[in-house]
Write a protein that holds these residues in place. Structure first.
Motif, PDB file in Angstrom:
ATOM      1  N   LEU A   1       6.799  14.406  -5.464  1.00 57.50           N
ATOM      2  CA  LEU A   1       7.101  15.647  -4.745  1.00 57.50           C
ATOM      3  C   LEU A   1       8.566  15.611  -4.308  1.00 57.50           C
ATOM      4  CD1 LEU A   1       3.943  15.645  -2.422  1.00 57.50           C
ATOM      5  CD2 LEU A   1       4.363  17.302  -4.240  1.00 57.50           C
ATOM      6  N   HIS A   2       9.173  16.775  -4.195  1.00 61.98           N
ATOM      7  CA  HIS A   2      10.527  16.949  -3.632  1.00 61.98           C
ATOM      8  C   HIS A   2      11.441  15.721  -3.765  1.00 61.98           C
ATOM      9  CE1 HIS A   2       8.362  15.014  -0.385  1.00 61.98           C
ATOM     10  NE2 HIS A   2       7.849  16.126   0.094  1.00 61.98           N
ATOM     11  N   VAL A   3      11.763  15.351  -4.989  1.00 59.64           N
ATOM     12  CA  VAL A   3      12.652  14.197  -5.209  1.00 59.64           C
ATOM     13  C   VAL A   3      14.042  14.525  -4.641  1.00 59.64           C
ATOM     14  CG1 VAL A   3      13.515  14.853  -7.505  1.00 59.64           C
ATOM     15  CG2 VAL A   3      13.244  12.434  -6.930  1.00 59.64           C
TER      16      VAL A   3
ATOM     17  N   MET B   1      14.495  18.780   7.286  1.00 60.47           N
ATOM     18  CA  MET B   1      13.262  18.726   6.487  1.00 60.47           C
ATOM     19  C   MET B   1      13.089  17.295   5.998  1.00 60.47           C
ATOM     20  SD  MET B   1      16.015  19.480   4.586  1.00 60.47           S
ATOM     21  CE  MET B   1      16.370  21.213   4.684  1.00 60.47           C
ATOM     22  N   ASN B   2      11.909  17.019   5.419  1.00 61.95           N
ATOM     23  CA  ASN B   2      11.607  15.666   4.967  1.00 61.95           C
ATOM     24  C   ASN B   2      11.104  15.701   3.527  1.00 61.95           C
ATOM     25  OD1 ASN B   2      11.172  12.967   4.924  1.00 61.95           O
ATOM     26  ND2 ASN B   2       9.376  12.972   6.258  1.00 61.95           N
ATOM     27  N   PRO B   3      11.784  15.077   2.553  1.00 61.91           N
ATOM     28  CA  PRO B   3      13.010  14.307   2.721  1.00 61.91           C
ATOM     29  C   PRO B   3      14.179  15.176   3.203  1.00 61.91           C
ATOM     30  CG  PRO B   3      12.500  14.624   0.386  1.00 61.91           C
ATOM     31  CD  PRO B   3      11.319  15.091   1.144  1.00 61.91           C
TER      32      PRO B   3
ATOM     33  N   ASP C   1      -1.286  12.983  -0.066  1.00 61.76           N
ATOM     34  CA  ASP C   1      -1.224  12.827   1.394  1.00 61.76           C
ATOM     35  C   ASP C   1       0.050  13.482   1.920  1.00 61.76           C
ATOM     36  OD1 ASP C   1      -3.628  11.594   1.731  1.00 61.76           O
ATOM     37  OD2 ASP C   1      -2.841   9.655   2.387  1.00 61.76           O
ATOM     38  N   ASP C   2       0.569  14.492   1.210  1.00 62.99           N
ATOM     39  CA  ASP C   2       1.887  15.041   1.552  1.00 62.99           C
ATOM     40  C   ASP C   2       2.054  15.267   3.050  1.00 62.99           C
ATOM     41  OD1 ASP C   2       4.496  15.961   1.082  1.00 62.99           O
ATOM     42  OD2 ASP C   2       3.803  17.985   1.470  1.00 62.99           O
ATOM     43  N   GLY C   3       3.271  15.022   3.467  1.00 60.48           N
ATOM     44  CA  GLY C   3       3.604  14.984   4.892  1.00 60.48           C
ATOM     45  C   GLY C   3       3.823  13.520   5.245  1.00 60.48           C
ATOM     46  N   ARG C   4       3.093  12.670   4.547  1.00 58.09           N
ATOM     47  CA  ARG C   4       3.239  11.225   4.697  1.00 58.09           C
ATOM     48  C   ARG C   4       3.123  10.575   3.324  1.00 58.09           C
ATOM     49  NH1 ARG C   4      -0.326   8.212   8.946  1.00 58.09           N
ATOM     50  NH2 ARG C   4       1.269   6.666   8.496  1.00 58.09           N
TER      51      ARG C   4
ATOM     52  N   ASP D   1       3.000  12.509  -4.824  1.00 58.21           N
ATOM     53  CA  ASP D   1       3.431  11.526  -3.827  1.00 58.21           C
ATOM     54  C   ASP D   1       4.581  12.032  -2.962  1.00 58.21           C
ATOM     55  OD1 ASP D   1       3.565   9.074  -2.488  1.00 58.21           O
ATOM     56  OD2 ASP D   1       4.958   8.217  -3.954  1.00 58.21           O
ATOM     57  N   HIS D   2       4.329  12.114  -1.663  1.00 60.08           N
ATOM     58  CA  HIS D   2       5.422  12.245  -0.695  1.00 60.08           C
ATOM     59  C   HIS D   2       5.925  10.807  -0.530  1.00 60.08           C
ATOM     60  CE1 HIS D   2       7.365  13.589   3.191  1.00 60.08           C
ATOM     61  NE2 HIS D   2       7.321  12.272   3.336  1.00 60.08           N
ATOM     62  N   SER D   3       6.986  10.481  -1.241  1.00 52.51           N
ATOM     63  CA  SER D   3       7.417   9.088  -1.371  1.00 52.51           C
ATOM     64  C   SER D   3       8.247   8.695  -0.160  1.00 52.51           C
ATOM     65  CB  SER D   3       8.253   8.931  -2.641  1.00 52.51           C
ATOM     66  OG  SER D   3       7.658   9.634  -3.715  1.00 52.51           O
TER      67      SER D   3
HETATM   68 ZN    ZN Z   1       6.378  16.099   1.565  1.00 53.38          ZN
END
Ligand code: ZN
Length: 418
Positions: free
Chosen positions: A215-217, A266-268, A135-138, A162-164
């Motif tokens: 994702l992106h830790v 950006m997020n995170p 569900d990346d982005g959320r 996971d976009h955590s």
């Molecule tokens: Zn993300």
């Protein structure tokens, strides 16, 4: 580095030999002094097609990818419409095949409409070509749903990316919650909003045996959770983005009007120095499995908005290898072969893709880098439709000279001499 000749025929490498291997080939590419690597693989990009083609489309995104040396990328499902049903996933894969520059592997949403309320049909999404679920982005907010997702993803043998982000701890934030957010009175995103979801995912992976990928830790506490889960033998993997390795919240510059520049949003978000250093340490000790750009194009007028209102995301495909090469390899921190593995073999391995090795019989996904000649990143450097990068003005090494995807030359730099 040694001198070798590589013979490509059709889509494949057919021979690798130290001396002359064919007397009259169709074309000879003299790569003297350049570094030959397997085509890079990016586990996380946003190509905005369908729905937001003014930011990027699959073709311009593919051009940015091959300019950065990538021959395969994994695209996120937060398009419009959202990739939560088989037809759109199949269409995205076909479109990438039609364009034929770079393999753009689609992922599919975990929940219908990315709403976090009901799971999508994993089996039909996989049959349509999805190579992962996200569900990346959320983040998926409901614990019961995320647990179910990992269990069901295991049945169809797909990783859950996971976009955590626990929105109870992050909602409304624009940058990392800390001294910088306090100084500029910008609502912050708590570092724990990521870590609590990473800890949850690690726990659920242990319970279900499902493949949980972070994702992106970006935080020290998240990394600690990943390290622990790996040590316990659970199916947990993690990626990090170049910006979280190289920048922190204190680096966000002020624009002419005196407010924070949204090209650093950006997020995170860019975290604290301590978090950045934890990311670096995790890259070097092997906790991190892959480097991902999270290439997220946005139009200039969107990024000119005040930092609270501007969208999250920066582009990254063209600068990823030069950044990692210049800041980790060239100074002796990371061996070149490890850097290439993190950006090819291991990145593709997350999804079961066989890649990252140049061998007789392997697909000719190849890239030539110039490691010796510095260049300065300016806006004209980007093949992407968007220019939202915090690395404009950086002097880097490791520019792509040529990219070959399955035997076809898909990028060749005319801009500079070897
Ligand atoms: Zn993300």
């Amino acid at each position: 580095m040694q001198n070798i000749n590589v013979l490509v025929e059709g889509k494949r490498v057919v021979k690798i030999a130290p001396s002359e291997i064919l007397t009259n080939p169709d074309r000879v590419i003299d790569a003297t002094g350049l570094f030959l690597a397997p085509g890079l693989v990016d586990p996380q990009v946003h190509f905005r097609e369908p729905g937001m083609e003014y930011k990027e489309d699959i073709e311009s995104g593919s051009r940015a990818a091959v300019k950065g040396g990538f021959t395969a990328v994994i695209s996120m499902p937060n398009t419009s419409p959202i990739a939560d049903h088989a037809a759109i996933v199949a269409k995205m894969w076909q479109r990438s095949q039609q364009i034929g520059l770079c393999k753009v592997y689609p992922t599919a949403a975990v929940t219908v409409g990315l709403k976090g309320e009901s799971l999508t049909d994993f089996a039909s999404l996989k049959a349509a070509g999805a190579i992962a679920l996200t569900d990346d982005g959320r983040g998926v907010q409901r614990d019961d749903l995320f647990l179910q997702a990992l269990a069901k993803a295991k049945v169809v043998d797909l990783p859950v990316l996971d976009h955590s982000e626990d929105e109870a701890l992050s909602a409304g934030g624009a940058i990392h919650k800390g001294e910088v957010s306090a100084r500029y009175k910008v609502k912050g995103i708590d570092a724990d909003s990521e870590a609590v979801h990473v800890e949850r995912g690690c726990e659920f992976s242990a319970t279900t045996g499902g493949h949980y990928h972070v994702l992106h830790v970006s935080t020290a506490r998240s990394i600690q959770a990943v390290r622990k889960a790996k040590a316990a033998g659970h199916r947990v993997t993690a990626e990090v983005s170049p910006h979280h390795l190289l920048l922190c919240d204190e680096d966000i510059p002020l624009r002419a009007g005196g407010d924070l520049d949204a090209n650093w949003k950006m997020n995170p978000p860019l975290r604290s120095k301590q978090d950045r250093d934890a990311c670096k340490a995790a890259l070097l000790d092997g906790t991190i499995d892959a480097i991902a750009t999270d290439h997220a194009p946005h139009a200039p007028d969107e990024k000119r908005l005040p930092i609270e209102e501007a969208p999250f995301g920066i582009i990254g495909l063209e600068t990823a290898f030069p950044l990692i090469y210049t800041h980790f390899v060239k100074n002796g921190t990371l061996p070149l072969a490890r850097c290439v593995d993190l950006m090819s073999k291991q990145a593709g391995g997350l999804f079961g893709l066989r890649c990252g090795r140049i061998a007789e019989g392997s697909l000719a996904d190849l890239v030539l880098f110039n490691l010796d000649q510095p260049f300065v990143v300016d806006e004209s450097f980007f093949a992407s439709k968007s220019k939202n990068s915090p690395f404009v003005g950086y002097e880097l090494f490791g520019r792509t000279k040529m990219t070959m995807m399955e035997g076809s030359i898909v990028f060749e730099s005319q801009e500079y001499q070897r």
